[in-house]
Design a protein around this motif. Structure first.
Motif, PDB file in Angstrom:
ATOM      1  N   VAL A   1      -0.595   5.186  -5.874  1.00  0.00           N
ATOM      2  CA  VAL A   1       0.700   5.441  -6.164  1.00  0.00           C
ATOM      3  C   VAL A   1       1.580   4.169  -5.989  1.00  0.00           C
ATOM      4  CG1 VAL A   1       0.883   7.833  -6.053  1.00  0.00           C
ATOM      5  CG2 VAL A   1       1.480   6.334  -4.151  1.00  0.00           C
ATOM      6  N   ASP A   2       2.621   3.994  -6.522  1.00  0.00           N
ATOM      7  CA  ASP A   2       3.458   2.751  -6.458  1.00  0.00           C
ATOM      8  C   ASP A   2       4.513   2.787  -5.382  1.00  0.00           C
ATOM      9  OD1 ASP A   2       4.172   0.161  -7.369  1.00  0.00           O
ATOM     10  OD2 ASP A   2       5.089   0.728  -9.201  1.00  0.00           O
ATOM     11  N   ARG A   3       5.122   1.675  -5.177  1.00  0.00           N
ATOM     12  CA  ARG A   3       6.175   1.573  -3.929  1.00  0.00           C
ATOM     13  C   ARG A   3       7.305   1.190  -4.586  1.00  0.00           C
ATOM     14  NH1 ARG A   3       4.817   1.666   0.945  1.00  0.00           N
ATOM     15  NH2 ARG A   3       2.658   1.499   2.061  1.00  0.00           N
ATOM     16  N   ASP A   4       8.353   1.562  -4.005  1.00  0.00           N
ATOM     17  CA  ASP A   4       9.737   1.169  -4.213  1.00  0.00           C
ATOM     18  C   ASP A   4       9.843  -0.592  -4.030  1.00  0.00           C
ATOM     19  OD1 ASP A   4      10.693   3.325  -5.384  1.00  0.00           O
ATOM     20  OD2 ASP A   4      11.282   4.111  -3.485  1.00  0.00           O
ATOM     21  N   GLY A   5       9.575  -0.540  -2.826  1.00  0.00           N
ATOM     22  CA  GLY A   5       9.722  -2.041  -2.353  1.00  0.00           C
ATOM     23  C   GLY A   5       9.317  -3.219  -3.114  1.00  0.00           C
ATOM     24  N   GLY A   6       9.687  -4.418  -3.185  1.00  0.00           N
ATOM     25  CA  GLY A   6       9.259  -5.633  -4.196  1.00  0.00           C
ATOM     26  C   GLY A   6       8.109  -6.003  -3.552  1.00  0.00           C
ATOM     27  N   SER A   7       7.601  -7.136  -3.931  1.00  0.00           N
ATOM     28  CA  SER A   7       6.211  -7.717  -3.641  1.00  0.00           C
ATOM     29  C   SER A   7       6.508  -8.729  -2.684  1.00  0.00           C
ATOM     30  CB  SER A   7       5.393  -8.233  -4.668  1.00  0.00           C
ATOM     31  OG  SER A   7       6.319  -9.129  -5.509  1.00  0.00           O
ATOM     32  N   ILE A   8       5.631  -8.905  -1.552  1.00  0.00           N
ATOM     33  CA  ILE A   8       5.750  -9.793  -0.591  1.00  0.00           C
ATOM     34  C   ILE A   8       4.392 -10.680  -0.651  1.00  0.00           C
ATOM     35  CG2 ILE A   8       7.186  -8.708   0.969  1.00  0.00           C
ATOM     36  CD1 ILE A   8       4.740  -8.102   2.768  1.00  0.00           C
ATOM     37  N   GLU A   9       4.656 -12.222  -0.301  1.00  0.00           N
ATOM     38  CA  GLU A   9       3.747 -13.195  -0.168  1.00  0.00           C
ATOM     39  C   GLU A   9       3.253 -13.358   1.190  1.00  0.00           C
ATOM     40  OE1 GLU A   9       2.849 -14.460  -3.275  1.00  0.00           O
ATOM     41  OE2 GLU A   9       4.212 -13.322  -3.963  1.00  0.00           O
ATOM     42  N   PHE A  10       1.557 -13.442   1.357  1.00  0.00           N
ATOM     43  CA  PHE A  10       1.124 -13.796   2.572  1.00  0.00           C
ATOM     44  C   PHE A  10      -0.140 -14.428   2.423  1.00  0.00           C
ATOM     45  CE2 PHE A  10      -2.192 -10.918   3.196  1.00  0.00           C
ATOM     46  CZ  PHE A  10      -2.227  -9.917   2.283  1.00  0.00           C
TER      47      PHE A  10
ATOM     48  N   GLY B   1       5.430  12.809  12.610  1.00  0.00           N
ATOM     49  CA  GLY B   1       4.562  13.799  11.601  1.00  0.00           C
ATOM     50  C   GLY B   1       3.020  13.887  12.305  1.00  0.00           C
ATOM     51  N   GLY B   2       2.455  12.942  12.981  1.00  0.00           N
ATOM     52  CA  GLY B   2       1.412  13.019  13.527  1.00  0.00           C
ATOM     53  C   GLY B   2       0.095  12.709  12.501  1.00  0.00           C
ATOM     54  N   GLN B   3      -0.880  13.135  12.551  1.00  0.00           N
ATOM     55  CA  GLN B   3      -1.994  12.863  11.551  1.00  0.00           C
ATOM     56  C   GLN B   3      -1.901  13.656  10.254  1.00  0.00           C
ATOM     57  OE1 GLN B   3      -2.917  10.144  12.272  1.00  0.00           O
ATOM     58  NE2 GLN B   3      -3.223   9.938  14.426  1.00  0.00           N
ATOM     59  N   GLY B   4      -1.697  14.932  10.556  1.00  0.00           N
ATOM     60  CA  GLY B   4      -1.934  16.015   9.444  1.00  0.00           C
ATOM     61  C   GLY B   4      -0.659  15.882   8.628  1.00  0.00           C
ATOM     62  N   TYR B   5       0.768  15.544   9.354  1.00  0.00           N
ATOM     63  CA  TYR B   5       2.024  15.907   8.474  1.00  0.00           C
ATOM     64  C   TYR B   5       2.550  14.531   8.682  1.00  0.00           C
ATOM     65  CZ  TYR B   5       0.978  20.871   8.566  1.00  0.00           C
ATOM     66  OH  TYR B   5       0.491  22.118   8.280  1.00  0.00           O
ATOM     67  N   ARG B   6       1.999  13.521   8.567  1.00  0.00           N
ATOM     68  CA  ARG B   6       2.553  12.059   8.630  1.00  0.00           C
ATOM     69  C   ARG B   6       3.328  11.973   7.329  1.00  0.00           C
ATOM     70  NH1 ARG B   6      -0.171   7.025  10.329  1.00  0.00           N
ATOM     71  NH2 ARG B   6      -0.813   8.402  11.932  1.00  0.00           N
ATOM     72  N   ALA B   7       4.744  11.504   7.622  1.00  0.00           N
ATOM     73  CA  ALA B   7       5.474  10.860   6.618  1.00  0.00           C
ATOM     74  C   ALA B   7       4.910   9.829   5.937  1.00  0.00           C
ATOM     75  CB  ALA B   7       7.060  11.047   7.153  1.00  0.00           C
ATOM     76  N   PRO B   8       4.904   9.588   4.623  1.00  0.00           N
ATOM     77  CA  PRO B   8       4.594   8.500   3.881  1.00  0.00           C
ATOM     78  C   PRO B   8       5.389   7.215   4.345  1.00  0.00           C
ATOM     79  CG  PRO B   8       4.982  10.173   2.382  1.00  0.00           C
ATOM     80  CD  PRO B   8       5.600  10.384   3.603  1.00  0.00           C
ATOM     81  N   SER B   9       4.849   6.033   4.394  1.00  0.00           N
ATOM     82  CA  SER B   9       5.562   4.749   4.845  1.00  0.00           C
ATOM     83  C   SER B   9       6.658   4.765   3.796  1.00  0.00           C
ATOM     84  CB  SER B   9       4.642   3.759   4.912  1.00  0.00           C
ATOM     85  OG  SER B   9       3.874   3.324   3.799  1.00  0.00           O
ATOM     86  N   PRO B  10       7.760   3.989   4.413  1.00  0.00           N
ATOM     87  CA  PRO B  10       9.089   3.759   3.456  1.00  0.00           C
ATOM     88  C   PRO B  10       8.717   3.150   2.227  1.00  0.00           C
ATOM     89  CG  PRO B  10       9.334   2.836   5.696  1.00  0.00           C
ATOM     90  CD  PRO B  10       7.659   3.146   5.487  1.00  0.00           C
ATOM     91  N   GLY B  11       9.329   3.812   1.038  1.00  0.00           N
ATOM     92  CA  GLY B  11       9.147   3.263  -0.313  1.00  0.00           C
ATOM     93  C   GLY B  11       8.039   3.727  -0.850  1.00  0.00           C
ATOM     94  N   LEU B  12       7.255   4.774  -0.546  1.00  0.00           N
ATOM     95  CA  LEU B  12       6.062   5.110  -1.082  1.00  0.00           C
ATOM     96  C   LEU B  12       6.414   6.167  -2.162  1.00  0.00           C
ATOM     97  CD1 LEU B  12       3.106   4.178  -0.968  1.00  0.00           C
ATOM     98  CD2 LEU B  12       2.679   6.374   0.693  1.00  0.00           C
ATOM     99  N   ARG B  13       6.202   6.135  -3.351  1.00  0.00           N
ATOM    100  CA  ARG B  13       6.428   6.900  -4.493  1.00  0.00           C
ATOM    101  C   ARG B  13       5.301   8.200  -4.499  1.00  0.00           C
ATOM    102  NH1 ARG B  13       8.126   3.438  -9.297  1.00  0.00           N
ATOM    103  NH2 ARG B  13       9.475   1.929  -8.158  1.00  0.00           N
TER     104      ARG B  13
END
Ligand SMILES: Cc1cc2nc3c(=O)[nH]c(=O)nc-3n(C[C@H](O)[C@H](O)[C@H](O)COP(=O)(O)OP(=O)(O)OC[C@H]3O[C@@H](n4cnc5c(N)ncnc54)[C@H](O)[C@@H]3O)c2cc1C
Ligand SMILES: Cc1cc2nc3c(=O)[nH]c(=O)nc-3n(C[C@H](O)[C@H](O)[C@H](O)COP(=O)(O)OP(=O)(O)OC[C@H]3O[C@@H](n4cnc5c(N)ncnc54)[C@H](O)[C@@H]3O)c2cc1C
Ligand code: FES
Lengths: 390, 113, 455
Positions: B20-29, C37-49
């Motif tokens: 799935v996609d992300r909202d954030g922009g791309s980052i360079e590393f 949320g732990g392992q089972g109910y972990r919230a997605p990392s920020p910005g993940l659709r």
């Protein structure tokens, strides 16, 4: 009931007991080595692995050098080098007073023929550029070494076994009696041994076997905390020690840095516990990061300690019982028994087979505790709480 | 459902595939000096493994490793950074400008001057 | 006011914190993870659709409820994410954060540290592309990433079909699901599993959805080896009829159920007991989760029970704290909860019969297979160490001699397989082979954490 008739019963399968059994077997003696757990799992298997010559008690150098000679021939003696490595040892000073101290130690070492290099800050920067600025001077001894304690004692015991020693594990000695010239050794299994000599090499547990024969020593159990890091690129070739005892560190070629630091913590030989308080982990880590700043991002992954017997003058008991002919004590190694271990074993075998050894052992006589003894400066400084001293 | 042919698979450098996609922009590393792109919000592990097929070389024998548990337990995902830090990739956030090393960087402090 | 500390921000820890917060105790919630949320109910990392509803199906409601419950107590607790508890001494926790090390003291401590995958090694299991089964799920939920494009799900675990289905739903190519437990064993376990009909039906629906989608579903397979030069290229299995089958793939998710992360419990003084069903050493607790003075354990960190049991046991442990502190005495509620926890955990034990830990496989492993990933110790090195005179027959001694279990993970990954190997090679019962002892730090801590403390 299994009754064994032997020349010698060795109580305790640590490094001391195992080397003693090994040398006795080489001299043709029938030996039973009795260990309550498994060989080399106590102090001898948990220690730091330093084979340090610098800064020892002056009267111990003949024994210590004899031992180092055996360590240097370890592979010939037992067919396994057990990671023996002539790493050298760097004794570090933080200030002028400490520099005086290491210079004094060096003088003693040099008087026994050990080559010591005196390094000032500039020389240290060239030779060991990774040392932190806090170290202003150091002495370096190339002959000091290290080995892997987890491997050595089982390897020695294995060879002793192949030389004919009866090695009995999971068997605790309960009672030692003497009638006439014969010792009777009873255990918590069905094993009973009759023999002409008994070697009391039961480490931090040894006192009961001395007291049974009317002599004693103010032995108490403790352990210096030990720490190990994840593998890190190998660059610390010598064993490094600060005189104040805050850092004792070495890196093995696999990359792990092994670290120890005083003060020592009281241990419990009955419950078999040698705790490492987390604050000591942090303190040791902080000190190491100062002495070797490049390790800042290195992680500590494991800690442990062991149960060692200490005596107030920081010297072991080695030699014949003063009440009972045929009984020989070797315990209370005060944190430095790994280095002298093979030498002690060799001397004890000479005492038993030849009646005497050339190596001077009188400073280690058990009888010394009948007089007022001088409490070591180390003893006062290097333990957690102020100890009751005799 | 989309199916990818086996042929394209082996040339693909990354191990991970974005589902799935992300909202954030791309980052360079960078990885071992080569420029790479990831997405803001990625863990360092995801940032590396969407670009490469390994995180590090094992200290003992040098075989490639790419982590295992992905939850901070197995400790098989430690990577080096250019500045000498050593971090656990699966529990560290990817940040723009990071320089990742699959083998330890030469530490200036430990070299003879 | 009493100082109650909860370690672990999964379902068990959150429910415990909710119960404590409801009684205005303002508990401290420490969690190594950065998202709750732990392992089972972990919230997605920020910005993940990521559409958690689509992904989690019937379980999504519970996920949302738990996250909502946490949000509602957020300002009634002291929540400290990114905080690793690395040691426990007396009534003091030593914690490490990015800022350094510090201490947290407690009057009562609830440990809800969860679990991790249990692994039986096989040839090739250290290749890049082989990941733990739970990890394969975490990477999807937390990072929105598949562990590969063509993935084989292997081992034996209730999560096997669930994870495969989640991957399938989001577009991955699931090349095979290889369950090492024979179908017969599952059928035999069915009567016990029927105690939780909804869960059993859910399990069956995962299976049928995968089959409808045409995914090869194998039961009773033997995992022979994973092949690949520098990354996974294929997995070779022997099916239940004895045929060797090769599935080309670029990733393998491997797992045999979970094992408790019980290190902190042990450091805190919980007594460890051998559990014959799981063949693991588990902390001893009473019906409410008490494991010693001021020590309470909940969730998967005590015994694997799944998310529902984690939530209920977290609440129950908090109730035990409240009752021991003399704050509440509502016995009837506790009794209901206790029954619920008991039932859910018993169900999980039945699951252990439907998804079998392949204890005997260790005998067949060839000498060159790595057992310890950290220190690169092979099965053969362990066998050879054990075979020599005075060789070790107890896991801690095997560790001392071979370095197996001595590395960064402290035997978390190799521990269960090492116990089996030592027991089978010595011909002794597994409980006699012992268990790897725990020491602080429970996870690696950098030298720099100590420095920060001093400054
Ligand atoms: C953490 C630590 C670090 C150290 N670092 C160093 C170092 O770097 N360099 C150095 O030179 N020294 C070091 N030492 C000291 C060194 O390890 C010891 O002095 C040495 O190992 C002592 O050997 P031992 O055989 O007397 O004792 P142990 O190894 O303790 O052996 C005694 C044995 O006797 C057994 N025993 C006890 N009672 C009975 C009984 N009733 N029946 C049968 N068996 C019994 C015990 O189980 C034990 O195995 C360190 C010690 C510790 C604890
Ligand atoms: C990798 C993995 C994936 C899983 N995926 C699913 C799934 O998709 N669906 C499902 O139903 N079940 C899943 N499970 C099962 C899961 O264990 C339970 O369903 C449920 O999450 C257990 O809840 P818990 O509260 O007991 O522990 P967890 O949810 O595991 O929470 C434990 C928490 O404690 C923290 N912690 C652990 N040690 C420390 C420490 N030393 N210091 C500070 N914090 C610490 C952890 O970071 C974690 O946040 C998974 C399990 C694992 C291991
Ligand atoms: S992948 Fe296991 S700790 Fe990061």
């Amino acid at each position: 009931m299994t009754r064994l008739i032997a020349d010698v019963a060795v109580l305790g399968g640590g490094l001391i007991g195992s080397w003693t059994a090994y040398f006795l077997a080489r001299r043709g003696k029938r030996v039973v080595l009795i260990e309550k757990g498994v060989v080399g799992a106590q102090s001898s298997g948990t220690n730091f692995g330093n084979l340090r010559l610098q800064g020892r008690f002056p009267g111990q150098y003949p024994l210590s050098l004899r031992a180092q000679d055996l360590w240097e021939r370890l592979e010939d003696l037992i067919g396994d080098s057990c990671e023996f490595d002539a790493t050298g040892h760097l004794y570090c000073a933080f200030d002028e007073a400490e520099r005086d101290k290491i210079d004094h130690y060096a003088e003693v070492s040099e008087s026994y023929g050990i080559r010591i290099e005196h390094l000032d800050r500039a020389q240290l920067k060239r030779r060991f550029p990774w040392l932190g600025r806090k170290v202003i001077a150091a002495t370096y001894s190339a002959r000091d070494a290290t080995a892997n304690p987890r491997l050595v004692t089982p390897a020695v015991a294995r060879v002793a076994k192949s030389l004919g020693v009866t090695v009995v594990e999971h068997c605790a000695v309960r009672e030692v009696r003497k009638s006439g010239d014969t010792f009777h050794v009873d255990t918590d299994t069905d094993l009973q041994v009759e023999c002409g000599h008994v070697v009391n090499a039961a480490g931090a547990w040894a006192l009961e076997f001395a007291e049974r024969f009317g002599e004693t020593a103010p032995l108490f159990p403790a352990g210096p905390p030990q720490f190990v890091t994840e593998p890190f690129p190998y660059f610390i070739t010598p064993s490094v020690q600060t005189v104040d005892g805050s850092v004792i560190a070495r890196q093995i070629p696999r990359g792990n840095v092994i670290l120890a630091g005083y003060p020592r913590t009281a241990a419990d030989p009955i419950l078999n516990r040698a705790p490492v308080p987390p604050v000591k982990t942090l303190a040791a880590m902080e000190c190491l990061a100062e002495v070797v700043p490049a390790l800042r991002s290195c992680h500590v992954i494991r800690v442990w300690s062991g149960i060692e017997g200490y005596l107030p003058d920081m010297l072991p008991v080695i030699g014949q019982s003063e009440t009972t002919p045929g009984l020989i004590h070797a315990f209370g190694f005060c944190g430095h028994g790994f280095q002298i271990g093979p030498g002690v074993g060799l001397c004890l075998s000479e005492i038993i087979v030849d009646g005497h050894t050339e190596t001077p052992l009188s400073p280690f006589a058990i009888g010394r505790f009948q007089q007022e003894i001088e409490v070591s400066d180390k003893f006062k400084r290097e333990f957690d709480a102020v100890r009751k001293t005799p | 459902m989309p199916r990818m042919g086996a042929a394209s698979m082996d040339e693909r450098p990354g191990l991970f595939v974005r589902a799935v996609d992300r909202d954030g922009g791309s980052i360079e590393f960078t990885i071992d000096g080569s420029p790479m792109t990831a997405r803001a919000g990625d863990s360092l592990l995801a940032a590396i493994l969407t670009n490469a097929s390994l995180l590090r070389r094992l200290e003992f024998g040098g075989e490639p490793r790419a982590g295992f548990c992905l939850m901070g337990a197995c400790q098989d995902c430690w990577v080096w950074l250019d500045d000498g830090r050593h971090v656990r990739a699966c529990t560290t956030a990817a940040v723009a400008g990071l320089g990742v090393r699959t083998t330890p960087p030469a530490l200036a402090e430990i070299r003879n001057v | 006011m009493s100082n109650v500390v909860v370690v672990g921000g999964g379902p068990a820890g959150i429910r415990a914190a909710c119960m404590l917060a409801a009684h205005r105790l303002r508990p401290v919630l420490l969690d190594e993870a950065r998202n709750v949320g732990g392992q089972g109910y972990r919230a997605p990392s920020p910005g993940l659709r990521l559409d958690m509803d689509a992904l989690m199906g019937g379980e999504a409601a519970k996920y949302h409820a738990l996250q909502a419950a946490f949000a509602s107590i957020r300002d009634q607790i002291e929540y400290r994410p990114g905080t690793l508890v690395w040691a426990i001494e007396g009534k003091t926790l030593h914690v490490a954060t990015d800022e350094g090390s510090s201490t947290v003291s407690f009057d009562a401590l609830i440990l809800a540290t969860g679990a991790m995958d249990r692994i039986m090694p096989l040839p090739g299991w250290t290749l890049p592309g082989v990941f733990a089964l739970g990890g394969a799920q975490v990477s999807l939920k937390d990072q929105g990433c598949f562990i590969g494009r063509r993935v084989a799900f292997c081992g034996s675990s209730p999560l096997l079909n669930l994870a495969a289905l989640q991957y399938r739903k989001l577009g991955a190519d699931v090349v095979a699901v290889c369950d090492t437990t024979p179908l017969g064993a599952k059928v035999r376990a069915a009567p016990q599993l029927a105690a939780a009909p909804r869960t059993m039906m859910r399990g069956i629906s995962y299976l049928t959805s995968l089959m409808r989608a045409g995914t090869p579903m194998l039961h009773g397979v033997t995992l022979l080896r994973i092949e690949g030069k520098s990354r996974v290229e294929a997995i070779i299995v022997r099916d239940c009829r004895g045929r060797e089958r090769r599935f080309a793939c670029d990733a393998v998710a491997l797992g045999y159920g979970l094992k408790p992360e019980a290190q902190l419990a042990e450091l805190a003084g919980a007594e460890m007991r051998f559990d014959a069903t799981s063949r693991l050493w588990l902390p001893k607790i009473d019906a409410d989760g008490r494991a010693g003075r001021s020590l309470y354990l909940a969730g998967d960190s005590v015994v694997i029970g799944g998310a529902d049991a984690a939530e209920a046991s977290g609440e129950l442990a908090a109730r035990a704290v409240l009752s021991d502190l003399g704050i509440v005495h509502a016995r009837s509620v506790a009794r209901g909860l206790r029954r619920r926890v008991f039932r859910l955990r018993r169900f999980q034990r039945a699951l252990a019969r439907a998804f079998v830990w392949p204890a005997n496989r260790v005998k067949d492993l060839s000498d060159d297979v790595a057992l310890c990933r950290c220190e690169n110790v092979s099965v053969g090195e362990i066998r050879r160490a054990m075979d020599q005179a005075l060789g070790p027959i107890e896991v801690n001694r095997v560790k001392a001699i071979t370095r197996c279990g001595m590395g960064r993970c402290q035997g978390r990954v190799c521990g269960p397989a090492l116990q089996e190997l030592v027991a089978s090679h010595a011909g002794i019962p597994i409980e006699a082979a012992g268990r790897l002892r725990v020491q602080a730090p429970v996870k690696p801590i950098p030298l720099s954490v100590a420095r920060t403390l001093a400054e």
